[in-house]
Write a protein that holds these residues in place. Structure first.
Motif, PDB file in Angstrom:
ATOM      1  N   ALA A 229      26.363  92.259  31.156  1.00 51.15           N
ATOM      2  CA  ALA A 229      27.013  91.377  32.127  1.00 51.15           C
ATOM      3  C   ALA A 229      27.337  92.130  33.410  1.00 51.15           C
ATOM      4  CB  ALA A 229      28.278  90.786  31.529  1.00 51.15           C
ATOM      5  N   LEU A 230      27.725  93.384  33.278  1.00 54.16           N
ATOM      6  CA  LEU A 230      28.093  94.176  34.446  1.00 54.16           C
ATOM      7  C   LEU A 230      26.877  94.532  35.288  1.00 54.16           C
ATOM      8  CD1 LEU A 230      30.492  95.588  35.849  1.00 54.16           C
ATOM      9  CD2 LEU A 230      30.033  97.600  34.424  1.00 54.16           C
ATOM     10  N   ALA A 231      25.785  94.924  34.617  1.00 55.14           N
ATOM     11  CA  ALA A 231      24.592  95.366  35.329  1.00 55.14           C
ATOM     12  C   ALA A 231      23.676  94.222  35.712  1.00 55.14           C
ATOM     13  CB  ALA A 231      23.821  96.373  34.470  1.00 55.14           C
ATOM     14  N   GLY A 232      23.743  93.108  34.974  1.00 56.22           N
ATOM     15  CA  GLY A 232      22.940  91.953  35.322  1.00 56.22           C
ATOM     16  C   GLY A 232      21.720  91.732  34.460  1.00 56.22           C
ATOM     17  N   SER A 233      21.387  92.646  33.556  1.00 55.39           N
ATOM     18  CA  SER A 233      20.252  92.442  32.666  1.00 55.39           C
ATOM     19  C   SER A 233      20.396  93.307  31.424  1.00 55.39           C
ATOM     20  CB  SER A 233      18.930  92.772  33.357  1.00 55.39           C
ATOM     21  OG  SER A 233      18.710  94.171  33.397  1.00 55.39           O
ATOM     22  N   GLN A 234      19.714  92.901  30.362  1.00 53.23           N
ATOM     23  CA  GLN A 234      19.756  93.674  29.128  1.00 53.23           C
ATOM     24  C   GLN A 234      19.149  95.054  29.330  1.00 53.23           C
ATOM     25  OE1 GLN A 234      18.310  91.641  25.658  1.00 53.23           O
ATOM     26  NE2 GLN A 234      17.842  93.542  24.592  1.00 53.23           N
ATOM     27  N   THR A 235      18.018  95.125  30.038  1.00 51.18           N
ATOM     28  CA  THR A 235      17.331  96.404  30.229  1.00 51.18           C
ATOM     29  C   THR A 235      18.203  97.391  30.988  1.00 51.18           C
ATOM     30  OG1 THR A 235      15.175  95.318  30.222  1.00 51.18           O
ATOM     31  CG2 THR A 235      15.294  97.513  31.196  1.00 51.18           C
ATOM     32  N   SER A 236      18.773  96.938  32.097  1.00 50.60           N
ATOM     33  CA  SER A 236      19.600  97.825  32.906  1.00 50.60           C
ATOM     34  C   SER A 236      20.890  98.198  32.183  1.00 50.60           C
ATOM     35  CB  SER A 236      19.925  97.145  34.246  1.00 50.60           C
ATOM     36  OG  SER A 236      20.633  98.019  35.090  1.00 50.60           O
ATOM     37  N   GLY A 237      21.520  97.193  31.531  1.00 54.87           N
ATOM     38  CA  GLY A 237      22.755  97.473  30.802  1.00 54.87           C
ATOM     39  C   GLY A 237      22.543  98.466  29.688  1.00 54.87           C
ATOM     40  N   ASP A 238      21.465  98.299  28.917  1.00 55.41           N
ATOM     41  CA  ASP A 238      21.183  99.227  27.827  1.00 55.41           C
ATOM     42  C   ASP A 238      20.894 100.630  28.348  1.00 55.41           C
ATOM     43  OD1 ASP A 238      21.600  97.329  25.911  1.00 55.41           O
ATOM     44  OD2 ASP A 238      19.480  97.011  25.433  1.00 55.41           O
ATOM     45  N   ALA A 239      20.281 100.720  29.518  1.00 56.65           N
ATOM     46  CA  ALA A 239      20.009 102.041  30.104  1.00 56.65           C
ATOM     47  C   ALA A 239      21.310 102.766  30.409  1.00 56.65           C
ATOM     48  CB  ALA A 239      19.168 101.886  31.372  1.00 56.65           C
ATOM     49  N   PHE A 240      22.301 102.034  30.908  1.00 56.06           N
ATOM     50  CA  PHE A 240      23.600 102.650  31.192  1.00 56.06           C
ATOM     51  C   PHE A 240      24.292 103.078  29.896  1.00 56.06           C
ATOM     52  CE2 PHE A 240      23.353 100.575  35.403  1.00 56.06           C
ATOM     53  CZ  PHE A 240      23.757 101.638  36.197  1.00 56.06           C
ATOM     54  N   VAL A 241      24.249 102.228  28.864  1.00 52.03           N
ATOM     55  CA  VAL A 241      24.870 102.591  27.586  1.00 52.03           C
ATOM     56  C   VAL A 241      24.192 103.811  26.993  1.00 52.03           C
ATOM     57  CG1 VAL A 241      25.259 101.838  25.206  1.00 52.03           C
ATOM     58  CG2 VAL A 241      25.679 100.256  27.093  1.00 52.03           C
ATOM     59  N   ARG A 242      22.874 103.830  27.029  1.00 51.81           N
ATOM     60  CA  ARG A 242      22.131 104.973  26.489  1.00 51.81           C
ATOM     61  C   ARG A 242      22.474 106.258  27.256  1.00 51.81           C
ATOM     62  NH1 ARG A 242      17.783 102.603  26.403  1.00 51.81           N
ATOM     63  NH2 ARG A 242      16.986 103.202  28.460  1.00 51.81           N
ATOM     64  N   GLY A 243      22.551 106.151  28.575  1.00 49.58           N
ATOM     65  CA  GLY A 243      22.896 107.314  29.378  1.00 49.58           C
ATOM     66  C   GLY A 243      24.290 107.828  29.070  1.00 49.58           C
ATOM     67  N   MET A 244      25.244 106.892  28.874  1.00 49.49           N
ATOM     68  CA  MET A 244      26.603 107.296  28.546  1.00 49.49           C
ATOM     69  C   MET A 244      26.654 107.995  27.194  1.00 49.49           C
ATOM     70  SD  MET A 244      29.467 106.481  26.546  1.00 49.49           S
ATOM     71  CE  MET A 244      29.383 104.750  26.088  1.00 49.49           C
ATOM     72  N   LEU A 245      25.963 107.450  26.193  1.00 54.70           N
ATOM     73  CA  LEU A 245      25.968 108.057  24.862  1.00 54.70           C
ATOM     74  C   LEU A 245      25.317 109.434  24.879  1.00 54.70           C
ATOM     75  CD1 LEU A 245      25.088 104.961  22.644  1.00 54.70           C
ATOM     76  CD2 LEU A 245      27.316 106.069  22.907  1.00 54.70           C
ATOM     77  N   GLU A 246      24.266 109.592  25.641  1.00 53.68           N
ATOM     78  CA  GLU A 246      23.630 110.912  25.754  1.00 53.68           C
ATOM     79  C   GLU A 246      24.583 111.915  26.397  1.00 53.68           C
ATOM     80  OE1 GLU A 246      20.120 110.046  27.947  1.00 53.68           O
ATOM     81  OE2 GLU A 246      18.988 109.318  26.199  1.00 53.68           O
ATOM     82  N   ALA A 247      25.323 111.466  27.417  1.00 59.87           N
ATOM     83  CA  ALA A 247      26.281 112.345  28.070  1.00 59.87           C
ATOM     84  C   ALA A 247      27.404 112.737  27.112  1.00 59.87           C
ATOM     85  CB  ALA A 247      26.856 111.665  29.313  1.00 59.87           C
ATOM     86  N   VAL A 248      27.854 111.765  26.321  1.00 53.55           N
ATOM     87  CA  VAL A 248      28.926 112.027  25.355  1.00 53.55           C
ATOM     88  C   VAL A 248      28.474 113.026  24.289  1.00 53.55           C
ATOM     89  CG1 VAL A 248      30.229 110.985  23.461  1.00 53.55           C
ATOM     90  CG2 VAL A 248      30.189 109.869  25.692  1.00 53.55           C
ATOM     91  N   LEU A 249      27.284 112.839  23.774  1.00 55.70           N
ATOM     92  CA  LEU A 249      26.791 113.696  22.698  1.00 55.70           C
ATOM     93  C   LEU A 249      26.521 115.125  23.158  1.00 55.70           C
ATOM     94  CD1 LEU A 249      24.362 111.201  20.914  1.00 55.70           C
ATOM     95  CD2 LEU A 249      26.584 112.002  20.097  1.00 55.70           C
ATOM     96  N   SER A 250      26.327 115.308  24.460  1.00 54.90           N
ATOM     97  CA  SER A 250      26.055 116.647  24.973  1.00 54.90           C
ATOM     98  C   SER A 250      27.313 117.366  25.443  1.00 54.90           C
ATOM     99  CB  SER A 250      25.060 116.571  26.140  1.00 54.90           C
ATOM    100  OG  SER A 250      25.634 115.864  27.238  1.00 54.90           O
ATOM    101  N   ASP A 251      28.467 116.710  25.348  1.00 57.65           N
ATOM    102  CA  ASP A 251      29.718 117.287  25.838  1.00 57.65           C
ATOM    103  C   ASP A 251      30.779 117.128  24.751  1.00 57.65           C
ATOM    104  OD1 ASP A 251      32.236 117.731  27.059  1.00 57.65           O
ATOM    105  OD2 ASP A 251      31.471 117.122  29.022  1.00 57.65           O
TER     106      ASP A 251
END
Length: 266
Positions: free
Chosen positions: A20-42
């Protein structure tokens, strides 16, 4: 509950928020995936998300604030690219990202003003003001006609009253898939509100698929069975409201759907 289990339990709802924030499933999932990758590396950041749903959304908000500066927002799942995306981008310029986040957190995600304030790093008073400003800005943008696909008469009437109270008109109501087809044949709506389990055992999902073969408009699913849609097995709806719903939640979803869903008033 382990950290992995906590994240897994909240992940479908975080993905809904991101879409809802990003406007599409593809874009939203990309942000979630990026956040999880950042979390797992820190390790330090990883420890913070163990504090529950608020902590997870706070981590996502921090990532969104840093990443969204350079990331374009998509127009919305199922919409034609290009023209619609350009329209969404233009409207995004009128509403600040924090206000959009405040609106979604307190309505679609059902956080309190205090919880949303903790997520965004501000005060509850700031949240309430941002929500009011965001709704007013979005509703000034456009009005449209709305088809309501709902088999419970009282809920259908409640949605009709809500839709008209915020300046839209109801193009028709339908309790079955066949009634939905008939309603669209008479008047093409600019927005669809749809339940997924209808009176005669037919599916609101199928009814929406029928409609989208003859027209393009945003769709908001309103259902008591969100788990049937938040599976990751098929394209998921950008806008999903859980029954029993708060009218403010539906109002916010309508505003967001129209915000991303068209380049001009309908």
């Amino acid at each position: 509950m382990s950290l992995g289990s906590q994240i897994a339990a909240n992940l479908p709802f975080l993905r809904r928020y991101a879409r809802a924030l990003a406007g599409s499933q593809t874009s939203g999932d990309a942000f979630v995936r990026g956040m999880l990758e950042a979390v797992l590396s820190d390790e330090a950041l990883l420890a913070t998300v163990g504090g529950g749903r608020v902590a997870l959304y706070r981590a996502f908000s921090t990532f969104w604030a840093s990443a969204s500066v350079s990331e374009p927002l998509d127009a919305g799942a199922g919409l034609v690219a290009g023209e619609h995306e350009a329209g969404a981008q233009a409207r995004l310029g009128t509403i600040t990202p924090p206000a959009r986040q405040a609106l979604l957190l307190t309505t679609l995600e059902d956080f309190t003003a205090g919880e949303a304030a903790a997520i965004l790093g501000c005060t509850p008073e700031d949240i309430r003001q941002m929500v009011a400003d965001a709704i007013a800005d979005i509703e000034r943008e456009q009005t449209t006609t709305v088809l309501i696909i709902e088999d419970e008469p009282l809920i259908a009437m409640q949605l009709e009253d809500l839709v008209t109270s915020i300046g839209h008109s109801v193009s028709g109501t339908a309790a079955t898939r066949s009634q939905a087809r008939e309603a669209v044949a008479q008047t093409m709506p600019g927005l669809v509100l749809a339940d997924i389990q209808l009176a005669d055992g037919s599916s609101g999902l199928d009814a929406v698929d029928d409609i989208l073969t003859v027209g393009s408009m945003p769709v908001i699913f309103i259902t008591a069975y969100p788990e049937r849609l938040l599976t990751g097995d098929r394209p998921e709806p950008t806008y999903l409201v859980t029954k029993p719903f708060q009218e403010a939640t539906v109002r916010a979803a309508i505003s967001q759907a129209l915000f991303f869903g068209s380049t001009r008033p309908l």
